[in-house]
Design an enzyme around this catalytic site. Structure first.
Site, mmCIF file in Angstrom:
data_model
loop_
_atom_site.group_PDB
_atom_site.id
_atom_site.type_symbol
_atom_site.label_atom_id
_atom_site.label_comp_id
_atom_site.label_asym_id
_atom_site.label_seq_id
_atom_site.Cartn_x
_atom_site.Cartn_y
_atom_site.Cartn_z
ATOM 1 N N PRO A 1 11.012 -14.429 0.484
ATOM 2 C CA PRO A 1 9.812 -14.519 1.332
ATOM 3 C C PRO A 1 9.062 -13.189 1.392
ATOM 4 C CG PRO A 1 11.719 -15.520 2.407
ATOM 5 C CD PRO A 1 12.235 -14.774 1.215
ATOM 6 N N ARG A 2 7.746 -13.292 1.493
ATOM 7 C CA ARG A 2 6.909 -12.082 1.523
ATOM 8 C C ARG A 2 7.186 -11.250 2.758
ATOM 9 N NH1 ARG A 2 4.915 -7.991 1.882
ATOM 10 N NH2 ARG A 2 2.794 -7.267 1.438
ATOM 11 N N GLU B 1 0.821 -1.209 0.000
ATOM 12 C CA GLU B 1 0.000 0.000 0.000
ATOM 13 C C GLU B 1 0.860 1.266 0.000
ATOM 14 O OE1 GLU B 1 -2.311 -3.306 1.966
ATOM 15 O OE2 GLU B 1 -0.271 -2.504 2.103
ATOM 16 N N LEU C 1 15.078 -5.828 1.458
ATOM 17 C CA LEU C 1 13.840 -5.076 1.268
ATOM 18 C C LEU C 1 14.009 -4.068 0.141
ATOM 19 C CD1 LEU C 1 12.825 -4.314 4.972
ATOM 20 C CD2 LEU C 1 11.829 -6.035 3.450
ATOM 21 N N GLY C 2 12.924 -3.799 -0.573
ATOM 22 C CA GLY C 2 12.932 -2.757 -1.585
ATOM 23 C C GLY C 2 13.635 -3.127 -2.870
ATOM 24 N N LEU D 1 0.876 -9.547 -8.566
ATOM 25 C CA LEU D 1 1.721 -9.965 -9.678
ATOM 26 C C LEU D 1 2.119 -8.818 -10.594
ATOM 27 C CD1 LEU D 1 -0.288 -11.928 -12.434
ATOM 28 C CD2 LEU D 1 -1.219 -10.052 -11.061
ATOM 29 N N ILE D 2 1.744 -7.594 -10.271
ATOM 30 C CA ILE D 2 1.990 -6.475 -11.185
ATOM 31 C C ILE D 2 3.476 -6.172 -11.319
ATOM 32 C CG2 ILE D 2 1.600 -3.997 -11.528
ATOM 33 C CD1 ILE D 2 -1.171 -4.391 -10.311
ATOM 34 N N GLU D 3 4.246 -6.353 -10.243
ATOM 35 C CA GLU D 3 5.664 -5.981 -10.305
ATOM 36 C C GLU D 3 6.431 -6.813 -11.334
ATOM 37 O OE1 GLU D 3 8.596 -3.926 -7.082
ATOM 38 O OE2 GLU D 3 7.152 -5.398 -6.405
#
Length: 431
Positions: free
Chosen positions: A267-268, A63, A308-309, A335-337
């Site tokens: 991992p998420r 978000e 991260l990032g 899945l957009i990335e």
């Protein structure tokens, strides 16, 4: 009465919440920072913002990134406004700091108890609030209504499963949704479900995540990661959830797998980096860690993406990507990335959190759905051995992504006149 009971349950839980934050802070220290803000107590260095404030709540990492086009338009159209950005997760707050720096004021959104919510609103006095995606709280919404603060749900999504859950507590949730000043939904299906749970003034503006510009350094990072990996195929398992890594590793072990393939597992949730490392060690699988920032030796077949990032870089480096949360009934991740980077993308059967975007990507030839981990490994193997099909999916992914851009402009055209200071806002056509 329903909200009173809900509030009572919050008060019962309050004494345990600092312990929960402290526990989560073992692996994510950000949860131990500024705990008082969760209860509406703000330190002196978190300033009460002078002037007109627009407040955006972005609960977590996804978000926070999705808010970028909206933050850009507010800053451009209303240069005198201050932007308050709130979060609930440590990864969201860290991403906000990295992406926006001092251009926004950051704080934790307090827990949904009246005294904390009222303290938050009194401290920052926002002229309007924008809640990203699905983050709606009964006491927060009621307090904004009573204070005359218009509250909008933007880039909103609501799965059928979540809608059914809300309807089970209709006496509590229907007044909450009805009190919103407006809702901008991602899809027509989301809009219909939001209407059924009580929201009004619901429009469809699309998914802001299609409008998030990929960092310029993502392509360069992808090239760097490829160099570190050596000349071999790269398969990315992105945003994996608990249990999926074991399924994937088991399937790779028993199915034909292209020689020298490098599997990158990301991992998420950062708190699971250590758990996935332990899983690899327990299976005797040698691996490298992205955080070590070293070249990957040729005898290492797995990289743990413990950073991260950098998802854009991972996607740019991959020949094929799988998006996690979808092998198990967890709803899937965004899945957009990988689609935006033109990476051929696979998903499992469970994508109800992003159903329409996933179905449309599959229909466009940008993504494929697989039944289980064995089917995933079989399909990845086929793609890694078929450059023509990978190129076809790459082109379809870029075309699909380009066709779905424009949500930010549609959202702003709907939102700007509804802001209480719309007289001072420059509309997109007037910039």
């Amino acid at each position: 009465m329903a909200r009173a009971l809900y509030t009572l349950l919050w008060y019962v839980a309050l004494p345990l919440l600092p312990l929960r934050l402290w526990w989560r802070g073992r692996r994510e220290p950000g949860y131990r920072a500024r705990i008082g803000e969760r209860f509406g107590r703000y330190a002196s260095d978190v300033r009460a913002i002078a002037g007109e404030v627009i407040w955006i709540h972005a609960v977590s990492l996804g978000e926070t990134r999705a808010a970028a086009p909206l933050i850009e338009r507010i800053a451009r159209a209303w240069p005198g406004a201050k932007i308050l950005l709130t979060h609930m997760t440590a990864t969201g707050r860290e991403a906000g700091r990295a992406l926006y720096g001092d251009s926004v004021v950051q704080a934790w959104l307090p827990y949904d108890v009246p005294f904390a919510v009222q303290s938050f609103l009194a401290r920052f006095r926002p002229r309007a609030g924008l809640l990203m995606e699905t983050e709606v709280w009964p006491n927060l919404v009621a307090a904004c209504r009573d204070a005359g603060i218009p509250l909008f749900l933007v880039n909103a999504r609501l799965s059928e499963r979540s809608a059914s859950g809300y309807r089970r507590f209709d006496a509590l949730t229907r007044p909450m949704f009805a009190a919103l000043s407006g809702v901008a939904a991602q899809t027509t299906a989301d809009a219909a479900r939001l209407d059924r749970v009580g929201a009004s003034d619901v429009v469809v503006t699309g998914n802001l995540k299609f409008d998030v510009a990929m960092p310029a350094e993502s392509a360069a990072l992808g090239c760097e990661l490829r160099v570190r990996a050596g000349e071999r195929p790269v398969f990315l398992a992105a945003s994996t959830r608990e249990g999926e890594e074991a399924l994937l590793l088991d399937a790779i072990a028993r199915k034909p797998w292209p020689k020298n393939t490098l599997t990158v597992i990301v991992p998420r949730h950062p708190q699971r980096f250590a758990a996935v490392a332990d899983l690899l060690r327990a299976r005797g699988i040698p691996f490298a860690r992205r955080s070590e920032n070293l070249a990957v030796p040729s005898d290492i077949a797995v990289v743990l993406g413990d950073s991260l990032g950098e998802m854009g870089g991972y996607c740019a480096a991959a020949d094929v990507a799988f998006v996690g949360g979808s092998l198990l009934p967890l709803g899937g991740q965004n899945l957009i990335e990988p689609i935006a980077m033109g990476t051929p993308t696979l998903v499992g059967m469970h994508t109800f959190n992003f159903q329409e975007a996933t179905d449309n990507a599959i229909a466009a030839g940008a993504a494929l759905r697989v039944a289980d981990a064995d089917a995933l490994v079989t399909e990845v193997s086929a793609l890694l051995n078929d450059s023509t099909q990978r190129i076809r999916m790459h082109d379809a992914a870029l075309a699909f992504h380009a066709a779905h851009r424009g949500a930010a402009d549609r959202l702003w055209a709907w939102l700007a006149p509804r802001l209480p200071t719309s007289r001072s806002v420059n509309h997109p056509d007037g910039d």
